[in-house]
Design a protein around this motif. Structure first.
Motif, PDB file in Angstrom:
ATOM      1  N   SER A 114      -9.793  -9.990   1.351  1.00 40.88           N
ATOM      2  CA  SER A 114      -9.864  -9.926  -0.116  1.00 40.88           C
ATOM      3  C   SER A 114      -8.721 -10.712  -0.735  1.00 40.88           C
ATOM      4  O   SER A 114      -7.722 -11.025  -0.072  1.00 40.88           O
ATOM      5  CB  SER A 114      -9.846  -8.468  -0.591  1.00 40.88           C
ATOM      6  OG  SER A 114      -8.672  -7.815  -0.184  1.00 40.88           O
TER       7      SER A 114
ATOM      8  N   ILE B 236     -13.818  -9.347  -2.687  1.00 38.05           N
ATOM      9  CA  ILE B 236     -13.842  -8.834  -1.312  1.00 38.05           C
ATOM     10  C   ILE B 236     -14.917  -9.618  -0.573  1.00 38.05           C
ATOM     11  O   ILE B 236     -16.049  -9.731  -1.052  1.00 38.05           O
ATOM     12  CB  ILE B 236     -14.177  -7.324  -1.267  1.00 38.05           C
ATOM     13  CG1 ILE B 236     -13.218  -6.520  -2.140  1.00 38.05           C
ATOM     14  CG2 ILE B 236     -14.134  -6.807   0.171  1.00 38.05           C
ATOM     15  CD1 ILE B 236     -13.587  -5.031  -2.235  1.00 38.05           C
TER      16      ILE B 236
ATOM     17  N   VAL C  12      -5.964  -1.410  -6.574  1.00 37.74           N
ATOM     18  CA  VAL C  12      -7.211  -0.763  -6.162  1.00 37.74           C
ATOM     19  C   VAL C  12      -6.890   0.413  -5.241  1.00 37.74           C
ATOM     20  O   VAL C  12      -5.726   0.651  -4.900  1.00 37.74           O
ATOM     21  CB  VAL C  12      -8.132  -1.791  -5.443  1.00 37.74           C
ATOM     22  CG1 VAL C  12      -8.384  -3.017  -6.309  1.00 37.74           C
ATOM     23  CG2 VAL C  12      -7.543  -2.231  -4.091  1.00 37.74           C
TER      24      VAL C  12
ATOM     25  N   GLU D 231     -15.175   2.003   4.574  1.00 39.96           N
ATOM     26  CA  GLU D 231     -14.034   2.038   3.639  1.00 39.96           C
ATOM     27  C   GLU D 231     -14.553   1.882   2.215  1.00 39.96           C
ATOM     28  O   GLU D 231     -15.165   0.866   1.890  1.00 39.96           O
ATOM     29  CB  GLU D 231     -13.030   0.937   3.969  1.00 39.96           C
ATOM     30  CG  GLU D 231     -11.792   0.974   3.070  1.00 39.96           C
ATOM     31  CD  GLU D 231     -10.640   0.146   3.639  1.00 39.96           C
ATOM     32  OE1 GLU D 231     -10.802  -1.064   3.791  1.00 39.96           O
ATOM     33  OE2 GLU D 231      -9.577   0.742   3.921  1.00 39.96           O
TER      34      GLU D 231
ATOM     35  N   CYS E  45      -8.411   2.581  -1.579  1.00 37.63           N
ATOM     36  CA  CYS E  45      -9.290   2.516  -0.412  1.00 37.63           C
ATOM     37  C   CYS E  45      -9.321   3.901   0.226  1.00 37.63           C
ATOM     38  O   CYS E  45      -8.278   4.437   0.592  1.00 37.63           O
ATOM     39  CB  CYS E  45      -8.778   1.536   0.637  1.00 37.63           C
ATOM     40  SG  CYS E  45      -8.484  -0.130   0.036  1.00 37.63           S
TER      41      CYS E  45
ATOM     42  N   TYR F  32       0.827  -1.203   0.000  1.00 35.49           N
ATOM     43  CA  TYR F  32       0.000   0.000   0.000  1.00 35.49           C
ATOM     44  C   TYR F  32       0.859   1.249   0.000  1.00 35.49           C
ATOM     45  O   TYR F  32       2.034   1.215   0.353  1.00 35.49           O
ATOM     46  CB  TYR F  32      -0.932   0.018   1.215  1.00 35.49           C
ATOM     47  CG  TYR F  32      -0.283   0.457   2.503  1.00 35.49           C
ATOM     48  CD1 TYR F  32       0.636  -0.363   3.159  1.00 35.49           C
ATOM     49  CD2 TYR F  32      -0.575   1.696   3.071  1.00 35.49           C
ATOM     50  CE1 TYR F  32       1.227   0.043   4.348  1.00 35.49           C
ATOM     51  CE2 TYR F  32       0.012   2.104   4.260  1.00 35.49           C
ATOM     52  CZ  TYR F  32       0.910   1.268   4.886  1.00 35.49           C
ATOM     53  OH  TYR F  32       1.504   1.663   6.044  1.00 35.49           O
TER      54      TYR F  32
ATOM     55  N   TRP G  23     -13.828   1.191  -1.550  1.00 36.51           N
ATOM     56  CA  TRP G  23     -12.830   0.546  -2.417  1.00 36.51           C
ATOM     57  C   TRP G  23     -13.073   0.965  -3.863  1.00 36.51           C
ATOM     58  O   TRP G  23     -14.219   1.037  -4.305  1.00 36.51           O
ATOM     59  CB  TRP G  23     -12.940  -0.971  -2.304  1.00 36.51           C
ATOM     60  CG  TRP G  23     -12.461  -1.531  -1.007  1.00 36.51           C
ATOM     61  CD1 TRP G  23     -12.990  -1.287   0.233  1.00 36.51           C
ATOM     62  CD2 TRP G  23     -11.356  -2.408  -0.802  1.00 36.51           C
ATOM     63  NE1 TRP G  23     -12.268  -1.973   1.177  1.00 36.51           N
ATOM     64  CE2 TRP G  23     -11.269  -2.670   0.572  1.00 36.51           C
ATOM     65  CE3 TRP G  23     -10.442  -3.019  -1.669  1.00 36.51           C
ATOM     66  CZ2 TRP G  23     -10.299  -3.503   1.110  1.00 36.51           C
ATOM     67  CZ3 TRP G  23      -9.478  -3.853  -1.125  1.00 36.51           C
ATOM     68  CH2 TRP G  23      -9.404  -4.072   0.246  1.00 36.51           C
ATOM     69  N   HIS G  24     -11.992   1.193  -4.595  1.00 35.40           N
ATOM     70  CA  HIS G  24     -12.066   1.609  -6.000  1.00 35.40           C
ATOM     71  C   HIS G  24     -11.182   0.686  -6.829  1.00 35.40           C
ATOM     72  O   HIS G  24     -10.055   0.406  -6.422  1.00 35.40           O
ATOM     73  CB  HIS G  24     -11.506   3.021  -6.209  1.00 35.40           C
ATOM     74  CG  HIS G  24     -11.857   4.007  -5.158  1.00 35.40           C
ATOM     75  ND1 HIS G  24     -12.738   5.024  -5.379  1.00 35.40           N
ATOM     76  CD2 HIS G  24     -11.456   4.140  -3.863  1.00 35.40           C
ATOM     77  CE1 HIS G  24     -12.858   5.748  -4.280  1.00 35.40           C
ATOM     78  NE2 HIS G  24     -12.097   5.235  -3.348  1.00 35.40           N
TER      79      HIS G  24
ATOM     80  N   GLN H  43     -16.620   0.406  -7.659  1.00 33.24           N
ATOM     81  CA  GLN H  43     -16.554   0.909  -6.286  1.00 33.24           C
ATOM     82  C   GLN H  43     -17.401   0.039  -5.376  1.00 33.24           C
ATOM     83  O   GLN H  43     -18.452  -0.450  -5.781  1.00 33.24           O
ATOM     84  CB  GLN H  43     -17.172   2.320  -6.188  1.00 33.24           C
ATOM     85  CG  GLN H  43     -16.246   3.431  -6.522  1.00 33.24           C
ATOM     86  CD  GLN H  43     -16.830   4.788  -6.108  1.00 33.24           C
ATOM     87  OE1 GLN H  43     -17.824   4.857  -5.383  1.00 33.24           O
ATOM     88  NE2 GLN H  43     -16.215   5.842  -6.578  1.00 33.24           N
TER      89      GLN H  43
END
Ligand code: GUN
Length: 169
Positions: free
Chosen positions: A120, A84, A131, A72, A133, A24, A74-75, A109
């Motif tokens: 996930s 997920i 992705v 949260e 977040c 991340y 997610w994209h 999303q």
């Protein structure tokens, strides 16, 4: 043009290993904070209004079951779809396919509600998933808890196999 690789993304964004698995990079931390008195009592101190990260998972790796105190969002950005798994407070298991193929039930999303345990992994056939977040109030490791498989199974025995597969402790 050749497709981007996981290694290129990790290098380009100087991503670091995440305790839940994968890599991340924090891309945004709102400079304004919300005082503790204004927040819900579950927060132990002030929090930035919002934060965002890039997150990358390679095939064969997973983000272990964990929960946080904020919703949260997610994209999906690049690579292949990611599954997920969300265990809702009532025990219902929801599986979301984050990806770009909207004709195959994938979505760009998805919002995971605060307080739910979730994990996930890249879907079968995905080399990696890249992705984002976004959370509000902003992310703080004090609000982050990794699940212990045995404890989570006591609460949700119906999801034993999934929990055992997607926990590291
Ligand atoms: N910053 C560090 N870890 C995380 C995470 O798991 N989610 C979000 N949204 N931000 C983070």
């Amino acid at each position: 043009m050749l497709a981007v690789t996981a290694d290129q993304l990790v290098q380009r964004y100087t991503m670091q290993p995440h305790p839940e698995g994968g890599y991340y990079k924090e891309t945004y931390r709102c400079m304004q904070t919300i005082p503790q008195q204004v927040l819900s009592r579950r927060f132990a101190g002030e929090r930035n209004i919002s934060t965002a990260i890039y997150f990358l998972l390679e095939q064969g790796n997973f983000s272990a079951f964990h929960k946080i105190k904020s919703d949260e969002c997610w994209h999906f950005y690049a690579g292949g779809p990611m599954n997920i798994y969300v265990i809702h407070i009532n025990g219902n298991l929801e599986t979301i396919k984050l990806g770009s193929d909207i004709s195959h039930a994938q979505t760009f999303q998805h919002v995971v509600p605060s307080g739910c345990w979730f994990a996930s992994e890249p879907a079968t056939g995905s080399d990696f998933s890249f992705v984002g977040c976004t959370v509000a109030p902003g992310f703080d490791f004090d609000d982050f808890e990794l699940a212990k498989a045995a404890d989570l199974i006591k609460v949700y025995p119906q999801h034993k196999d999934l929990i055992n597969r997607l926990c590291r402790q």
